[in-house]
Design an enzyme around this catalytic site. Structure first.
Site, PDB file in Angstrom:
ATOM      1  CB  CYS A  36     -10.535  -0.989   3.718  1.00  0.00           C
ATOM      2  SG  CYS A  36     -10.153  -2.360   4.746  1.00  0.00           S
ATOM      3  CB  CYS A  43      -8.422  -3.528   2.920  1.00  0.00           C
ATOM      4  SG  CYS A  43      -9.672  -3.942   2.738  1.00  0.00           S
TER       5      CYS A  43
END
Length: 105
Positions: A33, A30
């Protein structure tokens, strides 16, 4: 040097039951992230002794992510003495995370 706590199904409930806890649900693939990761590491240092900064790898802890209805990552949940009191979805600034934590402390 304190760091974040990696949460699993085995230690989640025990870890969040006392005090202020910030839980970052994330995954290695991600992009947002990965952008937030250095901020999470910094907060873990800065808030050591005041709040627990934790991470849940949703790839490794799929049942835990499902239990909390995590549909987008990063999702950050905030707990106070075991009760969820706030959440943020998506990448945010260090100041935004600090604001949430400081209001709980």
């Amino acid at each position: 040097m304190a760091g974040y706590i990696e949460l699993t199904e085995q230690n989640f409930d025990e870890t969040i039951k006392d005090g202020i806890v910030m839980v970052d649900f994330w995954a290695p693939w991600c992009g947002p992230c990965r952008m937030v990761a250095p901020v999470i590491d910094k907060l873990a240092q800065e808030y050591a002794g005041k709040a627990k900064i934790c991470k849940v790898n949703t790839d490794e802890q799929q049942e835990l992510a499902g239990k909390f209805g995590i549909r987008s990552i990063p999702t950050i949940l905030f707990y106070k003495n075991g009760q969820k009191v706030d959440e943020m979805i998506g990448a945010a600034t260090e100041a935004a995370f600090k604001d949430k934590l400081d209001k709980l402390i």
